[in-house]
Design an enzyme around this catalytic site. Sequence first.
Site, PDB file in Angstrom:
ATOM      1  N   SER A  87      15.700  21.449 -15.723  1.00  0.00           N
ATOM      2  CA  SER A  87      14.514  22.247 -16.001  1.00  0.00           C
ATOM      3  C   SER A  87      14.941  23.552 -16.655  1.00  0.00           C
ATOM      4  O   SER A  87      16.021  24.074 -16.380  1.00  0.00           O
ATOM      5  CB  SER A  87      13.793  22.522 -14.681  1.00  0.00           C
ATOM      6  OG  SER A  87      13.096  23.748 -14.755  1.00  0.00           O
ATOM      7  N   HIS A 130       0.830  -1.226   0.000  1.00  0.00           N
ATOM      8  CA  HIS A 130       0.000   0.000   0.000  1.00  0.00           C
ATOM      9  C   HIS A 130       0.857   1.265   0.000  1.00  0.00           C
ATOM     10  O   HIS A 130       0.414   2.309   0.482  1.00  0.00           O
ATOM     11  CB  HIS A 130      -0.965   0.047   1.198  1.00  0.00           C
ATOM     12  CG  HIS A 130      -1.700  -1.232   1.427  1.00  0.00           C
ATOM     13  ND1 HIS A 130      -2.947  -1.480   0.903  1.00  0.00           N
ATOM     14  CD2 HIS A 130      -1.348  -2.359   2.112  1.00  0.00           C
ATOM     15  CE1 HIS A 130      -3.338  -2.689   1.269  1.00  0.00           C
ATOM     16  NE2 HIS A 130      -2.384  -3.253   1.993  1.00  0.00           N
ATOM     17  N   LYS A 167      16.782  21.460 -10.583  1.00  0.00           N
ATOM     18  CA  LYS A 167      16.095  20.211 -10.955  1.00  0.00           C
ATOM     19  C   LYS A 167      16.988  19.193 -11.663  1.00  0.00           C
ATOM     20  O   LYS A 167      17.827  19.547 -12.474  1.00  0.00           O
ATOM     21  CB  LYS A 167      14.904  20.518 -11.870  1.00  0.00           C
ATOM     22  CG  LYS A 167      13.771  21.261 -11.226  1.00  0.00           C
ATOM     23  CD  LYS A 167      13.086  20.510 -10.100  1.00  0.00           C
ATOM     24  CE  LYS A 167      12.233  19.360 -10.598  1.00  0.00           C
ATOM     25  NZ  LYS A 167      11.030  19.810 -11.289  1.00  0.00           N
ATOM     26  N   GLU A 172      10.300   8.395 -16.814  1.00  0.00           N
ATOM     27  CA  GLU A 172       8.934   8.896 -17.044  1.00  0.00           C
ATOM     28  C   GLU A 172       8.475   8.592 -18.462  1.00  0.00           C
ATOM     29  O   GLU A 172       7.325   8.213 -18.706  1.00  0.00           O
ATOM     30  CB  GLU A 172       8.877  10.412 -16.808  1.00  0.00           C
ATOM     31  CG  GLU A 172       9.090  10.803 -15.354  1.00  0.00           C
ATOM     32  CD  GLU A 172       9.327  12.303 -15.216  1.00  0.00           C
ATOM     33  OE1 GLU A 172       8.393  13.069 -15.488  1.00  0.00           O
ATOM     34  OE2 GLU A 172      10.449  12.701 -14.863  1.00  0.00           O
TER      35      GLU A 172
END
Length: 457
Positions: free
Chosen positions: A277, A156, A283, A290
């Site tokens: 970024s 979970h 970043k 992804e």
Amino acid sequence: MKKLWGGRFQKTPEQWVDEFGASIHFDQELVEEDLTGSLAHVEMLGKCGIISQEEAELITKGLKTLLQKAQNNELSFSVAYEDIHLNIEKLLIDEIGPVGGKLHTGRSRNDQVATDMHLYLRKHVQTIIELIKGLQATLLTKAEEHVETILPGYTHLQRAQPISFAHHLMAYYWMLDRDKQRFQESQKRINLSPLGSAALAGTTFPIDRAFTADKLQFEGMYENSLDGVSDRDFIIEFLSNSSLTMMHLSRLCEEIILWCSQEFQFIELDDTYATGSSIMPQKKNPDMAELIRGKTGRVYGNLMSLLTILKGLPLAYNKDLQEDKEGMFDTVKTMEGSLQIFIGMMETLKVNKEKMEQATKEDFSNATELADYLSTKGMPFRDAHEVVGTLVYQCITSGIYLKDLPFEEYKKASHLFEEDVYEVINPYEAVRKRMSAGGTGFDVVRQAIEKAKENLN
Ligand code: ARG
């Protein structure tokens, strides 16, 4: 422009209709397969006396020239000739004259295109199998380095019990192993020749299907000509097997993305597999993970698309089937690209051992250990669960962990607790002792790695 099939027609189609119907802008991917199939076919035509030996030799020579040119990227195709098959036929006639028109004796584009796709997938499925093995090998190497690296295991997405990082990686090894088996198992259906089914009904020419099948190194041939030209199950199977593999990769991507977040800091990706970024200088984004997670969607889409294309098709060939190719090419490209990137990303991934281990010390993932401890001493597990649950609650309210709880408190909760309780809740010990088959105990994991190594060879 007059069509190669133009005899029956009074008008030539308008250019925009041609463009809509054409597949040459994508099926040129099949150029080598198409030429290879034709080479086998023409040899058979000569051998069976359907065309003369000289004609067969001339056509063979022409096809070989085209193959050479194709490999040097020197062929140019035209929408006016619709697809790769008619384009090649036209180029052949340009190359060797009208005798080139004899190549299409005893066959149809319908069995030709099916043959091309069988050849194409045969090659790429083999590459994909090798790439899956490559990723498995990378996971094994990483696993070997991290048998005794511990981290929280989750259910979970809540910390559940500490586990070995190698054990976690090996879970993916076995998922990929099933993927590999599925692709291998599908090879026998990919490796069947539809050539000689002709348009749908076979042919009156005395062709030799076994000869072409053998030349093209197929393991066998379609038993039924209608099935031969209209079957796309082998592509659906490929898309389905690819969907499963992408789903597995996507799950690992999801974990990688979580692990390299500020919240986890369990790993760091090599710079090659991350991007910055344009606005936020701090970043480092896990873009490749992804992207692979995202690309899973298009592979599922390709599967759904082909299943839907086929569901209402009467036998045998229908032009709808031209829609089978782009999804297949796209999936091959997506799978090969994703697996290649994954291998590099896993090879170069840095594991933050300390952070992982730290996480197991600052949670309650050792609570099961305590409950097991009490039940080994005779307390029914259900009661042990209750006692430990209460202790956990007590810790949470005072802002401490089980390791910080004074011994008097343990004693108060149950007289069965002894001083060794602190050793029992040490997460490292907790992992070490999970020796059941398939469990995370260090020695079990070491054996599992050995077994996997043998399996991979
Ligand atoms: N371009 C076609 C396809 O991809 C080749 C087969 C065409 N056959 C036909 N009878 N129109 O399916």
